[in-house]
Enzyme design. Structure first.
Site, PDB file in Angstrom:
ATOM      1  N   ASN A   8       0.834  -1.282   0.057  1.00 19.26           N
ATOM      2  CA  ASN A   8       0.051   0.051   0.110  1.00 19.26           C
ATOM      3  C   ASN A   8       0.919   1.209  -0.070  1.00 19.26           C
ATOM      4  O   ASN A   8       2.276   1.304   0.156  1.00 19.26           O
ATOM      5  CB  ASN A   8      -0.954   0.085   1.209  1.00 19.26           C
ATOM      6  CG  ASN A   8      -0.089  -0.142   2.670  1.00 19.26           C
ATOM      7  OD1 ASN A   8       0.676   0.584   2.886  1.00 19.26           O
ATOM      8  ND2 ASN A   8      -0.448  -1.227   3.338  1.00 19.26           N
TER       9      ASN A   8
ATOM     10  N   ASP B   6       1.309  -8.535   1.361  1.00 16.95           N
ATOM     11  CA  ASP B   6       2.235  -7.629   1.949  1.00 16.95           C
ATOM     12  C   ASP B   6       2.400  -7.925   3.296  1.00 16.95           C
ATOM     13  O   ASP B   6       3.678  -8.160   3.879  1.00 16.95           O
ATOM     14  CB  ASP B   6       1.324  -6.223   2.082  1.00 16.95           C
ATOM     15  CG  ASP B   6       2.124  -5.152   2.410  1.00 16.95           C
ATOM     16  OD1 ASP B   6       3.648  -5.348   2.599  1.00 16.95           O
ATOM     17  OD2 ASP B   6       1.818  -4.016   2.523  1.00 16.95           O
TER      18      ASP B   6
ATOM     19  N   SER C  86      -3.604  -6.279  -6.738  1.00 19.97           N
ATOM     20  CA  SER C  86      -4.960  -5.679  -6.453  1.00 19.97           C
ATOM     21  C   SER C  86      -6.304  -6.571  -6.495  1.00 19.97           C
ATOM     22  O   SER C  86      -7.190  -6.008  -6.219  1.00 19.97           O
ATOM     23  CB  SER C  86      -4.996  -4.734  -7.471  1.00 19.97           C
ATOM     24  OG  SER C  86      -4.445  -3.360  -7.363  1.00 19.97           O
ATOM     25  N   THR C  87      -6.028  -7.969  -6.571  1.00 14.75           N
ATOM     26  CA  THR C  87      -7.048  -8.727  -6.595  1.00 14.75           C
ATOM     27  C   THR C  87      -7.669  -9.462  -5.301  1.00 14.75           C
ATOM     28  O   THR C  87      -8.278 -10.137  -5.187  1.00 14.75           O
ATOM     29  CB  THR C  87      -6.856 -10.303  -7.610  1.00 14.75           C
ATOM     30  OG1 THR C  87      -5.893 -10.850  -6.816  1.00 14.75           O
ATOM     31  CG2 THR C  87      -6.331  -9.506  -8.975  1.00 14.75           C
ATOM     32  N   GLY C  88      -6.859  -8.900  -4.144  1.00 14.30           N
ATOM     33  CA  GLY C  88      -7.392  -9.199  -2.750  1.00 14.30           C
ATOM     34  C   GLY C  88      -8.451  -8.261  -2.363  1.00 14.30           C
ATOM     35  O   GLY C  88      -9.264  -8.082  -2.865  1.00 14.30           O
ATOM     36  N   VAL C  89      -7.833  -7.757  -1.134  1.00 12.33           N
ATOM     37  CA  VAL C  89      -8.547  -6.651  -0.538  1.00 12.33           C
ATOM     38  C   VAL C  89      -9.015  -5.462  -1.482  1.00 12.33           C
ATOM     39  O   VAL C  89     -10.073  -4.873  -1.329  1.00 12.33           O
ATOM     40  CB  VAL C  89      -7.615  -6.171   0.476  1.00 12.33           C
ATOM     41  CG1 VAL C  89      -8.436  -4.866   1.250  1.00 12.33           C
ATOM     42  CG2 VAL C  89      -7.395  -7.215   1.535  1.00 12.33           C
ATOM     43  N   TYR C  90      -7.949  -5.156  -2.565  1.00 17.15           N
ATOM     44  CA  TYR C  90      -8.364  -4.162  -3.284  1.00 17.15           C
ATOM     45  C   TYR C  90      -9.229  -4.355  -4.448  1.00 17.15           C
ATOM     46  O   TYR C  90      -9.595  -3.440  -5.262  1.00 17.15           O
ATOM     47  CB  TYR C  90      -7.204  -3.738  -4.025  1.00 17.15           C
ATOM     48  CG  TYR C  90      -6.035  -2.857  -3.154  1.00 17.15           C
ATOM     49  CD1 TYR C  90      -6.561  -2.488  -1.801  1.00 17.15           C
ATOM     50  CD2 TYR C  90      -5.047  -2.154  -3.718  1.00 17.15           C
ATOM     51  CE1 TYR C  90      -5.636  -1.730  -0.947  1.00 17.15           C
ATOM     52  CE2 TYR C  90      -3.958  -1.099  -2.919  1.00 17.15           C
ATOM     53  CZ  TYR C  90      -4.373  -1.209  -1.416  1.00 17.15           C
ATOM     54  OH  TYR C  90      -3.572  -0.426  -0.717  1.00 17.15           O
TER      55      TYR C  90
HETATM   56  P1  ADP Z   1      -4.252  -5.927  -2.708  1.00 19.90           P
HETATM   57  O1  ADP Z   1      -4.458  -5.121  -1.575  1.00 19.90           O
HETATM   58  O2  ADP Z   1      -3.323  -5.463  -3.893  1.00 19.90           O
HETATM   59  O3  ADP Z   1      -5.520  -6.751  -3.310  1.00 19.90           O
HETATM   60  P2  ADP Z   1      -4.064  -8.573  -1.339  1.00 19.90           P
HETATM   61  O4  ADP Z   1      -2.581  -9.303  -0.702  1.00 19.90           O
HETATM   62  O5  ADP Z   1      -5.080  -8.522  -0.566  1.00 19.90           O
HETATM   63  O6  ADP Z   1      -3.393  -7.197  -2.244  1.00 19.90           O
HETATM   64  O7  ADP Z   1      -4.175  -9.621  -2.472  1.00 19.90           O
HETATM   65  C1  ADP Z   1      -3.349  -9.862  -3.630  1.00 19.90           C
HETATM   66  C2  ADP Z   1      -3.378 -11.325  -4.368  1.00 19.90           C
HETATM   67  O8  ADP Z   1      -2.203 -11.946  -3.306  1.00 19.90           O
HETATM   68  C3  ADP Z   1      -4.621 -12.003  -3.914  1.00 19.90           C
HETATM   69  O9  ADP Z   1      -4.832 -12.788  -5.075  1.00 19.90           O
HETATM   70  C4  ADP Z   1      -4.279 -12.908  -2.894  1.00 19.90           C
HETATM   71  O10 ADP Z   1      -4.812 -14.209  -2.817  1.00 19.90           O
HETATM   72  C5  ADP Z   1      -2.722 -13.092  -2.958  1.00 19.90           C
HETATM   73  N1  ADP Z   1      -2.137 -13.708  -1.838  1.00 19.90           N
HETATM   74  C6  ADP Z   1      -2.357 -13.622  -0.376  1.00 19.90           C
HETATM   75  N2  ADP Z   1      -1.178 -13.870   0.169  1.00 19.90           N
HETATM   76  C7  ADP Z   1      -0.225 -14.182  -0.550  1.00 19.90           C
HETATM   77  C8  ADP Z   1       0.811 -15.149  -0.602  1.00 19.90           C
HETATM   78  N3  ADP Z   1       1.570 -15.224   0.611  1.00 19.90           N
HETATM   79  N4  ADP Z   1       1.584 -15.572  -1.643  1.00 19.90           N
HETATM   80  C9  ADP Z   1       1.171 -15.184  -2.748  1.00 19.90           C
HETATM   81  N5  ADP Z   1      -0.174 -14.540  -3.066  1.00 19.90           N
HETATM   82  C10 ADP Z   1      -0.850 -14.138  -1.957  1.00 19.90           C
END
Ligand code: ADP
Length: 170
Positions: free
Chosen positions: A24, A34, A117-121
């Site tokens: 972020n 992150d 960006s495909t998680g929380v974002y």
């Molecule tokens: P953003 O805020 O950019 O959306 P996130 O971390 O919430 O970031 O999610 C981004 C992607 O990373 C999602 O597809 C999530 O499933 C994936 N992710 C979460 N933890 C891990 C990890 N330890 N290794 C690889 N991918 C991960």
């Protein structure tokens, strides 16, 4: 010429020259990938990140990997998905592009990306994967191995459907 590999893994376990973090704008850690990267790299990463003064959306910053198997981490800030009309695709493109540029400048030959960006974002997974694969294919000549690191089998299947020519590591 290198190749794009699709793997299902925790990105912190990958032994590559550089992993990319979906950070972020504060660069001071967060949830998701992150948080996992900060935990695995250790407290020195946060100390280092405090000196960077944050990072605007779409840009990228380099740090050492500290306790990770990866030598370097590139922290990039993906767009928060709103309605797709707020330059989200351009900003996501910039994340991949600026990360590759920084990695190339650093002499990296192997790089792994999470699905930025495909998680929380909240960026739609298919649209995000299309951007990711598009930029990855543009950089294939500059790297030995580009890894699309998926966190679930469903995400890996999506990447594979969009890129049948990509190598699919079971
Ligand atoms: P953003 O805020 O950019 O959306 P996130 O971390 O919430 O970031 O999610 C981004 C992607 O990373 C999602 O597809 C999530 O499933 C994936 N992710 C979460 N933890 C891990 C990890 N330890 N290794 C690889 N991918 C991960």
């Amino acid at each position: 010429m290198g190749q794009i590999h699709i793997v299902t893994s925790d990105i912190t376990r990958l032994k590559v020259d550089v992993i990319v973090n979906a950070a972020n704008t504060s660069l001071l850690g967060g949830g998701g990938v992150d948080g996992a990267i900060h935990r695995a790299a250790g407290g020195e990463l946060l100390v280092y990140c405090r000196t960077l003064g944050g990072c605007p959306t779409g840009e990228a910053r380099l740090t050492p990997g500290f306790n990770l198997p990866a030598q370097w981490i590139i922290h990039t800030v993906g767009p928060v998905w709103q309605d797709g009309e707020q330059e989200e695709p351009v900003l996501l493109y910039d994340c991949y592009q600026n990360s590759f540029r920084l990695a190339a400048e650093q002499g990296c030959r192997t790089i792994a990306f999470p699905a930025i960006s495909t998680g929380v974002y909240g960026y739609p997974k298919r649209e995000a994967a299309e951007v990711a694969l598009h930029v990855m294919s543009n950089w294939i000549d500059g790297f030995d191995r580009i890894t699309a690191c998926c966190f679930s089998q469903a995400d890996a299947d999506l990447y594979h459907a969009l890129c049948p020519a990509c190598l699919f590591d079971e």
